[in-house]
Design an enzyme around this catalytic site. Structure first.
Site, PDB file in Angstrom:
ATOM      1  N   ASP A  86       0.706  -1.181  -0.004  1.00  0.00           N
ATOM      2  CA  ASP A  86      -0.007  -0.080  -0.050  1.00  0.00           C
ATOM      3  C   ASP A  86       0.969   1.353  -0.121  1.00  0.00           C
ATOM      4  O   ASP A  86       1.460   1.488   1.171  1.00  0.00           O
ATOM      5  CB  ASP A  86      -0.866  -0.037   1.268  1.00  0.00           C
ATOM      6  N   ASP A 278      -2.110   5.926  -5.048  1.00  0.00           N
ATOM      7  CA  ASP A 278      -2.384   5.015  -4.206  1.00  0.00           C
ATOM      8  C   ASP A 278      -2.687   3.674  -4.510  1.00  0.00           C
ATOM      9  O   ASP A 278      -3.826   3.210  -4.893  1.00  0.00           O
ATOM     10  CB  ASP A 278      -3.499   5.431  -3.263  1.00  0.00           C
TER      11      ASP A 278
END
Length: 396
Positions: A86, A278
């Protein structure tokens, strides 16, 4: 879910280029819709989000759809864990073996039994007195901090600080994950923990202080499949085009940079906005006005039962491109990337966009996996910039 082998391509004695295959999970949203549980799930999420309105500066994470996992080990002897890779957060955490809740064990209908970290079985684990708590967009986790040996993709950090979670929000119990490995900047890290990438760079374990993310594409996202490749220490020249467009970061918290302009169909917007890249967000987040424009240009209809904008699946390949102008270059996203078959029924497909609201002090956009699948993202830590190169997909 079967685990997968990490492939390590070791270069010189003092540094390396490491390529780590990722695995794309089954979409939680599609799974719950198929099982008739999505409405109840939405209600629980709305209640949780109502309690999070005053949380402040927190990572952006959306684990409702396809997201991308990697394998790590912690401790001596090594204990495996499958984690979300992430770029929208900066902490590493795993589940404490002492946690016995359904969220920590994994709900029976999730089809996945969690791998937990047993601190008592690691001879190198050092427990700290500090507690940790992280509030994500889809739920929270909390526990205590510790240090141990971390290995991912053949890279080893001898004393990595990480969270050992003793409590997880229910949403994590539905997901086939054992934790999160944050690839964001240190300023975003909760409790001033040094992220794994910064430790690797400080220890000079990489050929270059950067990593490349290439995400594969599957038109049916309801099932988990091999998901792509993260290359640590180099640019991926096999799955990404040679030409890379770089733009300086506007902040070193998220991977944040300026968006020059946006267009879809006959609509265009030249007002500059802040955007983040992201991998932990499945879809595209945009301001209200942009979402409304996309809906109008695609003739989408709002489905109140799923709270999704939908179009006919027959238009998956014929809707207008979403055109992002970044660093003076245009990056069109084809509709095959943002029109998704979630098996809604009735020949309906979902638009992979969501509203970020009407603005504020933070970034106005999130370019999630919908964008990253079309363009490899080069996260250049050493030069404080991010690069984009056209992704290569076979058979699509």
């Amino acid at each position: 879910m079967q685990t997968f082998v990490l492939l390590a391509l070791v270069a010189a004695c003092s540094a390396a280029v490491i390529q780590v295959p990722t695995h794309k999970t089954e979409s939680l949203r599609a799974k719950l819709i198929k099982e008739g549980k999505y409405t109840a799930f939405l209600a629980s999420q709305h209640a949780a989000r109502a309690q999070q309105l005053n949380t402040g500066f927190q990572p952006f994470v959306d684990y409702f759809d396809d997201f991308y996992l990697g394998n790590i080990t912690l401790g001596t002897p090594p204990q495996p864990a499958t984690v979300v890779l992430d770029t929208g957060s900066s902490n590493l955490w795993v589940i404490d073996a002492a946690c016995k809740t359904q969220a920590c064990n994994g709900y029976p209908d999730s089809g996945y039994t969690k791998q937990k970290f047993d601190t008592t079985k690691s001879t190198t684990f050092v427990k700290e007195t500090r507690k940790f708590s992280i509030q994500y967009g889809s739920g929270s986790c909390n526990g205590y901090l510790g240090k141990d040996v971390l290995n991912f993709g053949g890279l080893t950090v001898q004393s990595q600080e990480f969270g050992v979670s003793t409590h997880l929000a229910d949403v994590f119990g539905y997901q086939p994950v054992d934790g999160i490995l944050g690839l964001g900047w240190p300023a975003l890290a909760v409790d001033q923990v040094v992220p794994p990438m910064q430790n690797l760079i400080a220890q000079k374990q990489l050929d270059a202080p950067l990593f490349t993310v290439w995400l594969d594409r599957n038109l049916q996202i309801a099932q988990g499949t091999p998901g792509g490749l993260i290359t640590y220490g180099a640019i991926d020249t096999v799955n990404c085009a040679k030409q890379v467009t770089y733009v300086p970061l506007s902040a070193k918290t998220y991977w944040q940079f300026p968006l020059d302009a946006f267009a879809v169909g006959t609509y265009s917007e030249t007002k500059k906005d802040q955007v983040i890249s992201d991998t932990g967000t499945s879809w595209l987040g945009a301001p209200n006005t942009i979402v409304s424009a996309i809906v109008k240009q695609t003739k989408a209809v709002f489905d109140w039962s799923t709270e999704l904008y939908t179009v006919d699946c027959s238009t998956m390949k014929t809707q207008p491109d979403l055109i992002f102008t970044i660093g003076g270059a245009q990056f069109p996203v084809k509709s095959v990337e943002y029109v998704l078959d979630l098996q809604l029924g009735g020949g309906k497909c979902a638009l992979a966009v969501f509203s970020m609201g009407s603005g504020g002090f933070g970034p106005s956009w999130i370019l999630g996996d919908t964008f990253i699948r079309q363009y490899c993202n080069v996260y250049d830590i050493g030069n404080g910039q991010i690069g984009f190169a056209t992704a290569v997909h076979k058979g699509l």
